[in-house]
Enzyme design. Structure first.
Site, PDB file in Angstrom:
ATOM      1  N   GLY A   1       1.300   3.583   0.143  1.00 10.47           N
ATOM      2  CA  GLY A   1       1.359   4.778   0.966  1.00 10.47           C
ATOM      3  C   GLY A   1       0.321   5.762   0.455  1.00 10.47           C
ATOM      4  O   GLY A   1      -0.833   5.773   0.904  1.00 10.47           O
TER       5      GLY A   1
ATOM      6  N   ASN B   1      -0.476   2.472   4.451  1.00 10.48           N
ATOM      7  CA  ASN B   1       0.415   3.184   5.360  1.00 10.48           C
ATOM      8  C   ASN B   1       0.187   4.690   5.159  1.00 10.48           C
ATOM      9  O   ASN B   1       0.632   5.245   4.166  1.00 10.48           O
ATOM     10  CB  ASN B   1       1.865   2.796   5.044  1.00 10.48           C
TER      11      ASN B   1
ATOM     12  N   HIS C   1      10.301   0.098   8.317  1.00  7.24           N
ATOM     13  CA  HIS C   1      10.043   0.880   7.103  1.00  7.24           C
ATOM     14  C   HIS C   1      11.283   1.715   6.768  1.00  7.24           C
ATOM     15  O   HIS C   1      11.968   2.208   7.666  1.00  7.24           O
ATOM     16  CB  HIS C   1       8.821   1.789   7.314  1.00  7.24           C
TER      17      HIS C   1
ATOM     18  N   GLU D   1       9.993  -3.496  -0.328  1.00  6.66           N
ATOM     19  CA  GLU D   1       9.797  -2.089  -0.671  1.00  6.66           C
ATOM     20  C   GLU D   1      11.124  -1.479  -1.103  1.00  6.66           C
ATOM     21  O   GLU D   1      11.871  -0.949  -0.252  1.00  6.66           O
ATOM     22  CB  GLU D   1       9.282  -1.323   0.546  1.00  6.66           C
TER      23      GLU D   1
ATOM     24  N   SER E   1       4.979   2.969  -4.629  1.00  7.67           N
ATOM     25  CA  SER E   1       4.156   3.543  -5.710  1.00  7.67           C
ATOM     26  C   SER E   1       3.114   2.565  -6.256  1.00  7.67           C
ATOM     27  O   SER E   1       2.757   2.631  -7.434  1.00  7.67           O
ATOM     28  CB  SER E   1       5.044   4.067  -6.849  1.00  7.67           C
TER      29      SER E   1
END
Ligand code: PGA
Length: 260
Positions: free
Chosen positions: A234, A10, A96, A166, A214
């Site tokens: 990410g 992402n 998200h 997440e 992370s």
């Protein structure tokens, strides 16, 4: 059928211009290993998507960040599922936390999920609590997010959805730490329970549950051992070396699993 693993990058609102996006995508397509066990995807900002998928081809597919809950209409700045699909997206990141933070509700997520499936893309449904409280209320948040998101989806389509756990507190450069593999495992089992309650055990076992927050090349192995079917990085996805190392680790793990 053997279950696939996923590494889905992402990019968020990065990098700063099309040239940089092209060069990152080019390196990533060149060095990312491929294997029948692992599907790799990158989700660039939508203004770059069409060009990248047209010009920078490879085994890594492209996905779209966010899909609107309506099919079309007066929604300035928004991108519909059919637009994303026609620009080359095979996946859609939905719900998200950075979208939810700006007012996207579980009901909207539900519409987006439906549209994404309708257009033939694989939805990556993000769920996760803002924080962990002592009383375990975060379980209710996960249940609510999943139940509402799936409320308009036929049960037969559940297995076409990837669920990304997440935890919001583990995302981004200000995160204190990634979740632990045990914290992931606890939620994975809970998500399977929620899906079992909505459908049945077999379906719950078949839904791919991945981890994001992370995640990078130094910390993913325990998650794989805890049953993660992949990752939604990410920052790590903007560094082709790191991304490709992650993919390699997943491939190695998947091969070992396959030979057991
Ligand atoms: P991060 O982001 O890997 O940079 O923490 C993950 C995400 O928000 O999907």
């Amino acid at each position: 059928m053997e279950k696939k693993y996923y590494v889905i990058g992402n990019w968020k609102m990065n990098p700063g211009n099309l040239n940089e996006a092209k060069s990152t995508a080019k390196t990533l397509q060149r060095i990312t290993p491929n294997s029948k066990y692992v599907e790799t995807v990158i989700c660039p900002p939508s203004v770059f998507l069409y060009t990248l998928q047209k010009e920078i081809k490879g085994k890594t597919k492209y996905g779209h960040q966010g899909i609107h809950y309506e099919a079309k209409g007066a929604f300035t700045t928004k991108i519909s599922a059919s637009m994303a699909a026609s620009a080359g997206a095979k996946f859609g990141i939905i719900g998200h936390s950075e979208e939810r933070r700006e007012g996207v509700t579980d009901e909207m997520v539900s519409g987006s999920l439906k549209n994404c499936l309708k257009e033939g893309m694989t939805p990556v449904l993000c769920v996760g609590e803002n924080e962990r409280d002592q009383n375990g209320f975060y379980f209710n948040i996960i249940r609510q997010q999943i139940e509402t998101a799936l409320s308009n989806i036929p049960k037969t389509r559940y297995t076409d959805i990837i669920i990304a756990y997440e935890p919001v507190w583990a995302i981004g450069k200000d995160a204190k730490r990634p979740a632990s593999a045990n914290e992931f495992l606890e939620i994975k089992i809970y998500i399977q329970k929620v899906i079992t309650d909505l459908s049945n055990r077999k379906t719950a076992d078949e839904v791919s549950i991945i981890y994001g927050g992370s995640a990078d090349d130094t910390n993913i192995l325990p998650f794989l051992e805890a049953g993660a079917m992949g990752f939604l990085p990410g920052r790590a996805s903007l560094e082709p070396e790191v991304f490709s190392k992650m993919v390699l680790e997943v491939i190695d793990f998947a091969k070992n699993e396959g030979s057991k």
